[in-house]
Design a protein around this motif. Structure first.
Motif, PDB file in Angstrom:
ATOM      1  N   ALA A  64       0.839  -1.202   0.000  1.00 15.91           N
ATOM      2  CA  ALA A  64       0.000   0.000   0.000  1.00 15.91           C
ATOM      3  C   ALA A  64       0.874   1.252   0.000  1.00 15.91           C
ATOM      4  N   TYR A  65       1.918   1.260   0.792  1.00 15.26           N
ATOM      5  CA  TYR A  65       2.818   2.409   0.872  1.00 15.26           C
ATOM      6  C   TYR A  65       3.464   2.692  -0.483  1.00 15.26           C
ATOM      7  N   ASN A  66       3.766   1.645  -1.219  1.00 11.84           N
ATOM      8  CA  ASN A  66       4.427   1.780  -2.519  1.00 11.84           C
ATOM      9  C   ASN A  66       3.447   1.829  -3.688  1.00 11.84           C
ATOM     10  N   ASP A  67       2.173   2.091  -3.402  1.00 14.49           N
ATOM     11  CA  ASP A  67       1.134   2.193  -4.437  1.00 14.49           C
ATOM     12  C   ASP A  67       1.092   0.978  -5.361  1.00 14.49           C
ATOM     13  N   ALA A  68       1.222  -0.203  -4.774  1.00 14.87           N
ATOM     14  CA  ALA A  68       1.194  -1.444  -5.557  1.00 14.87           C
ATOM     15  C   ALA A  68       0.209  -2.436  -4.944  1.00 14.87           C
ATOM     16  N   LEU A  69      -0.799  -1.936  -4.255  1.00 14.82           N
ATOM     17  CA  LEU A  69      -1.721  -2.791  -3.524  1.00 14.82           C
ATOM     18  C   LEU A  69      -2.448  -3.789  -4.420  1.00 14.82           C
ATOM     19  N   GLU A  70      -2.653  -3.429  -5.672  1.00  8.91           N
ATOM     20  CA  GLU A  70      -3.360  -4.331  -6.582  1.00  8.91           C
ATOM     21  C   GLU A  70      -2.615  -5.638  -6.819  1.00  8.91           C
ATOM     22  N   TYR A  71      -1.335  -5.694  -6.488  1.00  7.91           N
ATOM     23  CA  TYR A  71      -0.539  -6.903  -6.675  1.00  7.91           C
ATOM     24  C   TYR A  71      -0.441  -7.771  -5.423  1.00  7.91           C
ATOM     25  N   PHE A  72      -0.872  -7.241  -4.291  1.00  6.75           N
ATOM     26  CA  PHE A  72      -0.664  -7.955  -3.028  1.00  6.75           C
ATOM     27  C   PHE A  72      -1.345  -9.320  -2.990  1.00  6.75           C
ATOM     28  N   VAL A  73      -2.641  -9.373  -3.254  1.00 12.13           N
ATOM     29  CA  VAL A  73      -3.374 -10.636  -3.122  1.00 12.13           C
ATOM     30  C   VAL A  73      -2.813 -11.690  -4.071  1.00 12.13           C
ATOM     31  N   GLY A  74      -2.548 -11.334  -5.294  1.00 15.18           N
ATOM     32  CA  GLY A  74      -1.984 -12.290  -6.249  1.00 15.18           C
ATOM     33  C   GLY A  74      -0.633 -12.821  -5.813  1.00 15.18           C
ATOM     34  N   ASN A  75       0.195 -11.956  -5.263  1.00 12.83           N
ATOM     35  CA  ASN A  75       1.539 -12.368  -4.848  1.00 12.83           C
ATOM     36  C   ASN A  75       1.547 -13.136  -3.531  1.00 12.83           C
ATOM     37  N   PHE A  76       0.516 -12.951  -2.697  1.00 10.34           N
ATOM     38  CA  PHE A  76       0.503 -13.582  -1.374  1.00 10.34           C
ATOM     39  C   PHE A  76      -0.691 -14.513  -1.170  1.00 10.34           C
ATOM     40  N   LEU A  77      -1.327 -14.930  -2.247  1.00  6.54           N
ATOM     41  CA  LEU A  77      -2.525 -15.757  -2.131  1.00  6.54           C
ATOM     42  C   LEU A  77      -2.266 -17.052  -1.369  1.00  6.54           C
ATOM     43  N   THR A  78      -1.169 -17.710  -1.632  1.00  7.35           N
ATOM     44  CA  THR A  78      -0.847 -18.952  -0.931  1.00  7.35           C
ATOM     45  C   THR A  78      -0.717 -18.717   0.569  1.00  7.35           C
ATOM     46  N   GLN A  79      -0.013 -17.654   0.951  1.00  8.83           N
ATOM     47  CA  GLN A  79       0.167 -17.345   2.367  1.00  8.83           C
ATOM     48  C   GLN A  79      -1.161 -16.931   3.020  1.00  8.83           C
ATOM     49  N   ILE A  80      -1.986 -16.188   2.300  1.00 12.15           N
ATOM     50  CA  ILE A  80      -3.293 -15.773   2.826  1.00 12.15           C
ATOM     51  C   ILE A  80      -4.163 -17.002   3.078  1.00 12.15           C
ATOM     52  N   ASN A  81      -4.227 -17.893   2.101  1.00 16.17           N
ATOM     53  CA  ASN A  81      -5.028 -19.109   2.265  1.00 16.17           C
ATOM     54  C   ASN A  81      -4.500 -19.989   3.397  1.00 16.17           C
ATOM     55  N   SER A  82      -3.198 -20.137   3.458  1.00 12.71           N
ATOM     56  CA  SER A  82      -2.594 -20.943   4.518  1.00 12.71           C
ATOM     57  C   SER A  82      -2.902 -20.359   5.889  1.00 12.71           C
ATOM     58  N   PHE A  83      -2.750 -19.053   6.028  1.00 10.90           N
ATOM     59  CA  PHE A  83      -3.032 -18.433   7.312  1.00 10.90           C
ATOM     60  C   PHE A  83      -4.517 -18.516   7.649  1.00 10.90           C
ATOM     61  N   ALA A  84      -5.376 -18.326   6.670  1.00  9.98           N
ATOM     62  CA  ALA A  84      -6.821 -18.408   6.917  1.00  9.98           C
ATOM     63  C   ALA A  84      -7.192 -19.786   7.449  1.00  9.98           C
ATOM     64  N   LEU A  85      -6.636 -20.830   6.866  1.00  5.34           N
ATOM     65  CA  LEU A  85      -6.929 -22.191   7.320  1.00  5.34           C
ATOM     66  C   LEU A  85      -6.340 -22.469   8.699  1.00  5.34           C
ATOM     67  N   SER A  86      -5.135 -22.002   8.937  1.00  4.23           N
ATOM     68  CA  SER A  86      -4.522 -22.246  10.241  1.00  4.23           C
ATOM     69  C   SER A  86      -5.135 -21.389  11.341  1.00  4.23           C
ATOM     70  N   ASN A  87      -5.833 -20.323  10.963  1.00  2.00           N
ATOM     71  CA  ASN A  87      -6.419 -19.400  11.934  1.00  2.00           C
ATOM     72  C   ASN A  87      -7.885 -19.715  12.239  1.00  2.00           C
ATOM     73  N   LEU A  88      -8.414 -20.779  11.630  1.00  2.27           N
ATOM     74  CA  LEU A  88      -9.802 -21.160  11.913  1.00  2.27           C
ATOM     75  C   LEU A  88      -9.946 -21.587  13.367  1.00  2.27           C
ATOM     76  N   PRO A  89     -11.073 -21.242  13.989  1.00  7.56           N
ATOM     77  CA  PRO A  89     -11.324 -21.794  15.329  1.00  7.56           C
ATOM     78  C   PRO A  89     -11.351 -23.320  15.254  1.00  7.56           C
ATOM     79  N   ASP A  90     -11.033 -23.983  16.346  1.00  4.84           N
ATOM     80  CA  ASP A  90     -10.901 -25.441  16.359  1.00  4.84           C
ATOM     81  C   ASP A  90     -12.114 -26.172  15.806  1.00  4.84           C
ATOM     82  N   GLU A  91     -13.332 -25.754  16.165  1.00  6.98           N
ATOM     83  CA  GLU A  91     -14.508 -26.465  15.682  1.00  6.98           C
ATOM     84  C   GLU A  91     -14.710 -26.291  14.180  1.00  6.98           C
TER      85      GLU A  91
END
Length: 98
Positions: A64-91
């Motif tokens: 965001a600081y470097n005005d390149a926010l449109e590239y963030f999700v594409g470049n970090f999609l694997t990490q976002i998905n991994s964190f989302a799954l690992s951050n789910l509540p136990d149930e």
């Protein structure tokens, strides 16, 4: 939005090699908006400890600081998905794996 600590702000400034204080308010806003975005995608998490969510907040803020926010999700999609799954509540994590 979450309150951004001075420690998190300083960690972000160190990454970007920013030594002045003139942008502190703007940088805190970037960090806060980034936390809101990542927690919306992945669930809430603490920013005061080292974790994958905090790393994603720092990286999204950098984009965001470097005005390149449109590239963030594409470049970090694997990490976002991994964190989302690992951050789910136990149930919820149990239901996903079945």
């Amino acid at each position: 939005m979450t309150d951004v600590t001075d420690e998190l702000l300083q960690e972000f400034k160190d990454r970007l090699h920013i030594t002045h204080k003139s942008e502190d308010s703007h940088l805190k806003s970037l960090l806060s908006f980034s936390y809101a975005d990542i927690s919306d995608k992945c669930g809430s998490f603490p920013l005061d400890t080292a974790n994958q969510g905090k790393e994603l907040v720092l990286e999204r803020s950098r984009y965001a600081y470097n005005d390149a926010l449109e590239y963030f999700v594409g470049n970090f999609l694997t990490q976002i998905n991994s964190f989302a799954l690992s951050n789910l509540p136990d149930e919820e994590a149990t239901n996903v794996s079945q």
